[in-house]
Design a protein around this motif. Structure first.
Motif, mmCIF file in Angstrom:
data_model
loop_
_atom_site.group_PDB
_atom_site.id
_atom_site.type_symbol
_atom_site.label_atom_id
_atom_site.label_comp_id
_atom_site.label_asym_id
_atom_site.label_seq_id
_atom_site.Cartn_x
_atom_site.Cartn_y
_atom_site.Cartn_z
ATOM 1 N N ALA A 1 0.965 -1.306 -0.019
ATOM 2 C CA ALA A 1 0.007 -0.001 -0.113
ATOM 3 C C ALA A 1 0.950 1.437 -0.053
ATOM 4 O O ALA A 1 0.784 2.380 -0.809
ATOM 5 C CB ALA A 1 -0.919 -0.137 1.212
ATOM 6 N N ILE A 2 2.007 1.291 0.887
ATOM 7 C CA ILE A 2 2.820 2.511 0.984
ATOM 8 C C ILE A 2 3.643 2.666 -0.490
ATOM 9 O O ILE A 2 3.847 3.703 -1.060
ATOM 10 C CB ILE A 2 3.621 2.466 2.199
ATOM 11 N N ALA A 3 4.121 1.367 -0.843
ATOM 12 C CA ALA A 3 4.796 1.532 -2.096
ATOM 13 C C ALA A 3 4.027 1.967 -3.149
ATOM 14 O O ALA A 3 4.393 3.014 -4.195
ATOM 15 C CB ALA A 3 5.407 0.280 -2.363
ATOM 16 N N ILE A 4 2.711 1.625 -3.298
ATOM 17 C CA ILE A 4 2.046 1.899 -4.627
ATOM 18 C C ILE A 4 1.654 3.503 -4.164
ATOM 19 O O ILE A 4 1.720 4.366 -5.389
ATOM 20 C CB ILE A 4 0.633 1.221 -4.658
ATOM 21 N N ALA A 5 1.364 3.998 -3.218
ATOM 22 C CA ALA A 5 1.291 5.249 -2.870
ATOM 23 C C ALA A 5 2.527 6.210 -3.450
ATOM 24 O O ALA A 5 2.509 7.379 -3.930
ATOM 25 C CB ALA A 5 0.979 5.642 -1.625
ATOM 26 N N VAL A 6 3.549 5.693 -2.823
ATOM 27 C CA VAL A 6 4.561 6.551 -3.214
ATOM 28 C C VAL A 6 5.127 6.477 -4.696
ATOM 29 O O VAL A 6 5.433 7.425 -5.482
ATOM 30 C CB VAL A 6 6.178 5.685 -2.352
ATOM 31 N N TYR A 7 4.792 5.505 -5.473
ATOM 32 C CA TYR A 7 5.064 5.427 -6.825
ATOM 33 C C TYR A 7 4.241 6.637 -7.537
ATOM 34 O O TYR A 7 4.504 7.466 -8.309
ATOM 35 C CB TYR A 7 4.631 4.163 -7.579
ATOM 36 N N CYS A 8 2.845 6.520 -7.226
ATOM 37 C CA CYS A 8 1.949 7.528 -7.568
ATOM 38 C C CYS A 8 2.251 8.919 -7.425
ATOM 39 O O CYS A 8 2.047 9.677 -8.051
ATOM 40 C CB CYS A 8 0.488 7.329 -6.996
#
Ligand SMILES: [Mg+2]
Length: 351
Positions: free
Chosen positions: A264-271
């Protein structure tokens, strides 16, 4: 009140709420289904209910209870000088559990005496697919800690609720406290270290860092924690993907579906990194995928809301989000921190 600072605090909580609300209608849909329903670009507008509101879910509800707990702890610290912060926030989470109609073994005293104002907000009693780990961990009557794991869950129920920690504490404390609050319900390092990262990135942004620097500083903090390898691997991959590629659904896919904390945090950081100046594009990318759309939308919205302030969020979004005025009031109270007044003590009693 510092006007600019106030904008960022409001941006953080409103941003999270709109990300949550945008993702909610598609939380349990695969991307192909989302596209079939909302068009080739996926969902791009808030879905309003019969009252004209875009509904928030457990992610925002729990974030408000984290804020309540932190503010009540602040009251206690200011008036008595001592306070075990995770316990006070744990009590706030038991109040959230009560709003969801679930009993806690041994928690009767807390819900019998429902003081403060957050648990009196009627709309918070709506059930919007609350995470099962949060419900089961909180109902068993024992508070989890990093040392004494309550379970082995790495679900994203911890990371989605700690944004207020980053607003109130400096980066090292924000990381540690973010972890401690997530560990109340999530015992696997992926479940609580992801929360430390989230809180730490927000804290660094509040201190004035640029987004890329805030992410790097939080990754540095993460590296010092035992059990961080898995989380570290995925967050570094998110940063790399953001550097190498044009924004794409395929890149996003490589980071998982967001049901667990580190994804969840990785997806957010990518976006965030690929659309750091465009709140709408970042949050749309964060909710249009196969996985946990409201949670990844909420985290992305929290962080980018701090970067861009309320003025960076499309007005048509934040104006229609459910509990808008209450969310703004909590953000303003977080910015104040503590006030020796009758009004404050009534809103945030120190226990
Ligand atoms: Mg949710």
């Amino acid at each position: 009140m510092d006007r600019k600072r106030k904008e960022f605090f409001r941006g953080c909580l409103l941003g999270g709420a709109v990300g949550d609300a945008l993702g909610w209608p598609v939380e349990f849909m695969r991307l192909a289904e989302i596209k079939k329903r909302y068009g080739e670009r996926g969902i791009e507008n808030l879905v309003l209910n019969a009252d004209g509101k875009a509904e928030i879910t457990d992610d925002t509800q729990l974030t408000l209870f984290t804020a309540e707990g932190l503010l009540r702890a602040s009251t206690r610290r200011n008036l008595r000088g001592n306070c075990h912060l995770p316990t006070v926030v744990y009590h706030a989470y038991l109040r959230w559990l009560h709003t969801q109609g679930v009993k806690c073994k041994g928690g009767e005293e807390i819900v019998k005496n429902l003081d403060g104002w957050v648990s009196k907000i009627k709309a918070l009693y709506a059930r919007r697919a609350p995470g099962s780990t949060c419900l089961s961990a909180l109902s068993n009557g024992r508070m989890g800690t990093i040392e004494k794991h309550i379970n082995n869950s790495k679900g994203c129920g911890g990371v989605i609720r700690v944004a207020p920690v980053g607003l109130m504490f400096t980066k090292k404390d924000a990381f540690k406290i973010g972890c401690e609050l997530a560990a109340i319900t999530h015992g696997h390092p992926g479940g609580y270290l992801s929360a430390g990262l989230h809180a730490c990135i927000i804290s660094c942004l509040i201190e004035g860092m640029e987004l890329e620097d805030a992410v790097s500083a939080a990754i540095q903090e993460l590296a010092a924690y035992p059990g961080s390898e898995e989380c570290l691997g995925l967050i570094n991959k998110a940063v790399e993907l953001a550097q190498d590629n044009d924004p794409s659904e395929d890149a996003l896919k490589q980071l998982g579906e967001g049901w667990v904390g580190e994804e969840a945090i990785a997806i957010a950081v990518y976006c965030l990194l690929v659309y750091k100046n465009d709140f709408k594009k970042a949050v749309c990318l964060a909710v249009n995928h196969d996985g946990d759309s409201d949670s990844t939308g909420a985290i992305t919205g929290n962080i980018l809301g701090v970067c861009l302030g309320v003025e960076g969020i499309p007005p048509v979004w934040w104006e229609h989000v459910e509990l808008r005025d209450e969310i703004i009031a909590v953000a303003d109270d977080l910015q104040i921190g503590f006030e020796e007044s009758e009004r404050w003590l009534k809103k945030y009693p120190g226990w």
